[in-house]
Write an enzyme that holds these catalytic residues in place. Structure first.
Site, short mmCIF file in Angstrom:
data_model
loop_
_atom_site.label_atom_id
_atom_site.label_comp_id
_atom_site.label_asym_id
_atom_site.label_seq_id
_atom_site.Cartn_x
_atom_site.Cartn_y
_atom_site.Cartn_z
N HIS A 1 -0.73 -2.27 4.97
CA HIS A 1 0.46 -1.44 5.18
C HIS A 1 -0.02 -0.04 5.55
O HIS A 1 -0.87 0.53 4.87
CB HIS A 1 1.31 -1.40 3.92
CG HIS A 1 2.69 -0.88 4.16
ND1 HIS A 1 2.94 0.43 4.51
CD2 HIS A 1 3.89 -1.50 4.15
CE1 HIS A 1 4.25 0.59 4.67
NE2 HIS A 1 4.84 -0.57 4.47
N ALA B 1 8.70 -4.89 -3.18
CA ALA B 1 9.13 -4.86 -1.76
C ALA B 1 10.27 -3.86 -1.65
O ALA B 1 11.35 -4.07 -2.19
CB ALA B 1 9.59 -6.26 -1.35
N GLN B 2 10.01 -2.78 -0.96
CA GLN B 2 11.04 -1.73 -0.89
C GLN B 2 12.00 -1.97 0.26
O GLN B 2 13.21 -1.84 0.13
CB GLN B 2 10.37 -0.37 -0.68
CG GLN B 2 9.53 0.08 -1.85
CD GLN B 2 8.85 1.42 -1.57
OE1 GLN B 2 8.85 1.91 -0.44
NE2 GLN B 2 8.28 2.00 -2.59
N GLY B 3 11.42 -2.31 1.43
CA GLY B 3 12.17 -2.31 2.68
C GLY B 3 13.41 -3.17 2.65
O GLY B 3 14.54 -2.66 2.66
N GLY B 4 13.26 -4.48 2.60
CA GLY B 4 14.43 -5.33 2.55
C GLY B 4 14.21 -6.69 3.18
O GLY B 4 13.09 -7.21 3.18
N GLU C 1 12.51 -1.14 10.90
CA GLU C 1 11.10 -0.99 10.53
C GLU C 1 10.23 -1.31 11.75
O GLU C 1 10.75 -1.74 12.79
CB GLU C 1 10.75 -1.90 9.35
CG GLU C 1 11.49 -1.49 8.08
CD GLU C 1 11.18 -2.37 6.87
OE1 GLU C 1 10.12 -3.00 6.84
OE2 GLU C 1 12.02 -2.42 5.97
N GLU D 1 4.83 -15.96 0.00
CA GLU D 1 3.57 -15.43 0.55
C GLU D 1 2.40 -16.40 0.42
O GLU D 1 1.48 -16.40 1.25
CB GLU D 1 3.23 -14.09 -0.13
CG GLU D 1 2.05 -13.38 0.51
CD GLU D 1 1.86 -11.96 0.01
OE1 GLU D 1 2.74 -11.43 -0.68
OE2 GLU D 1 0.79 -11.38 0.32
N ARG E 1 2.44 -10.18 10.50
CA ARG E 1 3.83 -10.35 10.06
C ARG E 1 4.72 -9.20 10.52
O ARG E 1 4.36 -8.02 10.39
CB ARG E 1 3.87 -10.41 8.54
CG ARG E 1 5.24 -10.50 7.94
CD ARG E 1 5.13 -10.53 6.44
NE ARG E 1 4.63 -9.26 5.95
CZ ARG E 1 5.38 -8.34 5.35
NH1 ARG E 1 6.67 -8.57 5.16
NH2 ARG E 1 4.85 -7.24 4.91
N LYS F 1 2.30 -15.90 -15.06
CA LYS F 1 1.16 -15.45 -15.86
C LYS F 1 1.38 -14.10 -16.52
O LYS F 1 0.57 -13.65 -17.31
CB LYS F 1 -0.11 -15.43 -15.02
CG LYS F 1 -0.13 -14.43 -13.90
CD LYS F 1 -1.43 -14.56 -13.14
CE LYS F 1 -1.49 -13.60 -11.99
NZ LYS F 1 -2.78 -13.62 -11.30
N ARG G 1 2.84 -3.16 12.67
CA ARG G 1 1.98 -2.65 11.61
C ARG G 1 0.48 -2.68 11.89
O ARG G 1 -0.25 -1.79 11.50
CB ARG G 1 2.20 -3.50 10.37
CG ARG G 1 2.91 -2.74 9.34
CD ARG G 1 3.17 -3.59 8.16
NE ARG G 1 4.54 -3.27 7.78
CZ ARG G 1 5.15 -3.81 6.75
NH1 ARG G 1 4.54 -4.71 6.03
NH2 ARG G 1 6.36 -3.46 6.47
N HIS H 1 -1.82 -5.27 1.92
CA HIS H 1 -0.40 -5.41 1.57
C HIS H 1 0.08 -6.86 1.55
O HIS H 1 0.79 -7.25 0.65
CB HIS H 1 0.40 -4.61 2.60
CG HIS H 1 1.87 -4.56 2.36
ND1 HIS H 1 2.42 -4.01 1.23
CD2 HIS H 1 2.93 -4.97 3.12
CE1 HIS H 1 3.75 -4.08 1.30
NE2 HIS H 1 4.08 -4.68 2.42
C1 SIN Z 1 8.13 -1.64 3.53
O1 SIN Z 1 9.17 -1.31 2.97
O2 SIN Z 1 7.55 -0.92 4.32
C2 SIN Z 1 7.53 -2.98 3.20
C3 SIN Z 1 8.34 -4.03 3.78
C4 SIN Z 1 7.50 -5.22 4.11
O3 SIN Z 1 6.32 -5.27 3.76
O4 SIN Z 1 8.01 -6.10 4.80
#
Ligand code: SIN
Length: 556
Positions: A252, A51-54, A129, A386, A397, A40, A301, A362
């Site tokens: 988050h 998504a930063q973490g990985g 994490e 998702e 999660r 869209k 989390r 999040h």
């Molecule tokens: C984060 O980098 O904190 C997000 C990663 C995630 O949501 O799994």
């Protein structure tokens, strides 16, 4: 304005969404037929990009599938489906290798560590994490999602069997039950609106793969981009697919708190590298997470977000803080180049300043109920990433498990669909009617959209947020019923616009979250109701929503 004409299109695979799940599925599906992807917005815009973490995956001898399984089950608060968790974590390495073969670069230790020896320098740099007892997060700097999406999109654009329709919003799935053709419910494709002309196309497909991502926009504060309006869940529900566990919305813990910027995530990986959470009490910045969980700032989390919420309510402070001032600048710039630079622009130096943070919506752990292959309860309809709910996340999660799940289910969905190539819907494609606008006329009151949009997001934040109570949920339920009625009437009376499509979806998802939250009379994982602060005794059960009854039913 008259209603624009429709255009028909037929394909083997229709993929809705251009995040990691949709693009990975499209690449795989192109081996079996022609693929149409609709998105869209531009193809670049999706939740994955942020998504930063990985990607969590067992990559080293010191780690094991059993350990990853145990961490996932522990975070999921008794509601993960253990067989699904085992299958997904053990399929991880093969899917990761495919990403690497497609051209993705994961950061190596040599790019981050001070002076690694030659062998060590080549190993993947694995992050840690919340909730993980090991370092197991593969990452591409601190913009993993962006890098993954870039590589996959490039490969899709190069593939002659894949057509990408950008700025096309799916309006509804075509289902045989919906149109009362059959008792057995089959998905035959979707009605899709070209946002430039508002023409609604009929796209007929043998297989439809929903990969529409999340629904963070249902809350006032979210780390998600504007596109995250829960379209896939809402459409699947309207097409009579089962929906599960919508009460489990993940907040988050560390979204940047700053007046001059759009929501910006401070990755949990920053805590993985030693940052601690602090709150201001009587003018002093003090650590507090040790009072809530033995893993302190690296607790799962749900626990961290709730602890921050509690501390902010107790102290009356507007935000908590991350402290990573003990790390040197060179390391932080190598490990978190994007976060370091973004904060610097706002006048925050990670080596000298505390980073102000607040929780924000999040990730939607619930979604369209599927098996490990992303199969929904509607034939020919898959939900991956998702938008789906495989049972991997349970009630909360585990960080960075979602991109892994997206890869595994996208792969499995296409394998499953290919194996069922002989199964076709018992309805000829040319009997599917084009979109019928009925007596709709131009919508003349944009205020209906803007007002309801804002009202939903506000009361969801206030009443259906991190800490819920029976009274708050009851208030939310009353409001959403009124708003839904108003939107439904407006929807059928007006010529469709993309805003109206999104608003209707957003309201529908809000209602599902509320209904599931009301039904769950316990506190478990991400669902915390102060009137029922304890977990019910096992066995833990999933909430299920099924049309047309709307009643929440329980699944063990
Ligand atoms: C984060 O980098 O904190 C997000 C990663 C995630 O949501 O799994």
């Amino acid at each position: 304005m008259s209603t624009p004409p429709t255009q028909r299109r037929t394909c083997d695979f229709l993929v809705i969404g251009t995040g990691i799940a949709g693009l990975f599925a499209a690449l795989k599906a192109a081996r079996h037929g022609d693929v149409t992807i609709v998105t869209k917005s531009t193809a670049e815009e999706c939740n994955t990009r942020y998504a930063q973490g990985g990607i969590a995956c067992v990559m080293e001898a010191g780690d094991s599938f059993d350990a990853h399984l145990a961490d996932t089950l522990n975070a999921g608060a008794g509601l993960c489906h253990e067989d699904v968790v085992r299958d997904i974590v053990s399929a991880g390495p093969a899917r990761i290798q495919e990403l690497v073969d497609l051209g993705l670069h994961f950061t190596r230790r040599g790019e981050v560590a001070e002076a690694p020896d030659a062998q060590d320098a080549e190993a993947y740099d694995l992050g840690r994490e919340g909730g993980h007892t090991r370092r197991r997060i593969l990452h591409s700097g601190d913009i993993t999602g962006q890098e993954v999406a870039k590589v996959l999109l490039q490969r899709c654009r190069e593939n002659p069997r894949i057509t990408i329709l950008e700025n096309h919003i799916a309006v509804d799935l075509l289902s045989t039950r919906h149109t009362r053709w059959q008792d057995e419910n089959w998905c035959l494709g979707a009605y899709v609106m070209d946002k430039a002309t508002h023409a609604i196309r009929t796209i007929i497909s043998r297989v439809t793969i929903l990969a529409t991502g999340g629904a963070g926009k249902v809350y006032l504060y979210t780390t998600n981009p504007d596109v995250a309006t829960g379209d896939g869940v809402a459409m699947a529900y309207r097409a009579y697919a089962e929906i599960a566990d919508m009460e489990f919305f993940q907040f988050h813990p560390t979204c940047l708190y700053h007046p001059n910027t759009k929501p910006f995530l401070i990755s949990e990986a920053v805590r993985g590298e030693g940052a601690v959470l602090k709150v201001r009490r009587k003018g002093e910045f003090v650590e507090f997470m040790q009072d809530y969980h033995p893993m302190a700032s690296l607790a799962p989390r749900d626990i961290v977000a709730r602890a921050i919420d509690n501390e902010l309510k107790r102290t009356g402070e507007a935000c908590a803080y991350l402290d990573i001032r003990h790390k040197d600048e060179a390391f932080l710039k190598r490990r978190f180049p994007n976060i370091f630079a973004q904060l610097k622009k706002l006048g925050i130096n990670m080596t000298k300043d505390l980073i102000p943070v607040v929780p924000a919506a999040h990730y939607c752990c619930g979604g369209v109920r599927t098996d490990i292959a992303g199969r929904t309860t509607v034939h020919g309809l898959y939900a991956v990433g998702e938008v789906g709910c495989t049972g991997l996340h349970g009630a909360n999660r585990l960080a960075s498990n979602s991109l892994l799940e997206a890869l595994v289910t996208a792969h499995n969905a296409v394998e499953d669909a290919a194996a069922r190539a002989g199964d076709t819907a018992p309805v000829p494609a040319d009997s599917v009617p084009d979109w019928n606008p009925g007596d709709a006329s131009d919508s003349d009151e944009q205020v209906v959209i803007t007002h309801n949009w804002q009202e939903i997001r506000r009361f969801m934040w206030d009443y259906v947020g991190i800490v819920r109570t029976n009274k708050r949920l009851e208030r939310a339920k009353n409001r959403i019923r009124l708003i839904r009625n108003e939107i439904e009437k407006y929807y059928w009376d007006s010529i469709l616009t993309p805003d109206l499509v999104e608003l209707r979806n957003l309201a529908s998802v809000a209602e599902m979250i509320i209904d599931c939250a009301v039904a769950r009379r316990e506190s478990r994982g991400l669902h915390y109701n102060a009137d029922y602060p304890m977990k019910n005794q096992p066995p833990a059960k999933d909430t299920l929503l099924r049309r047309p009854t709307r009643a929440v039913i329980w699944n063990e």
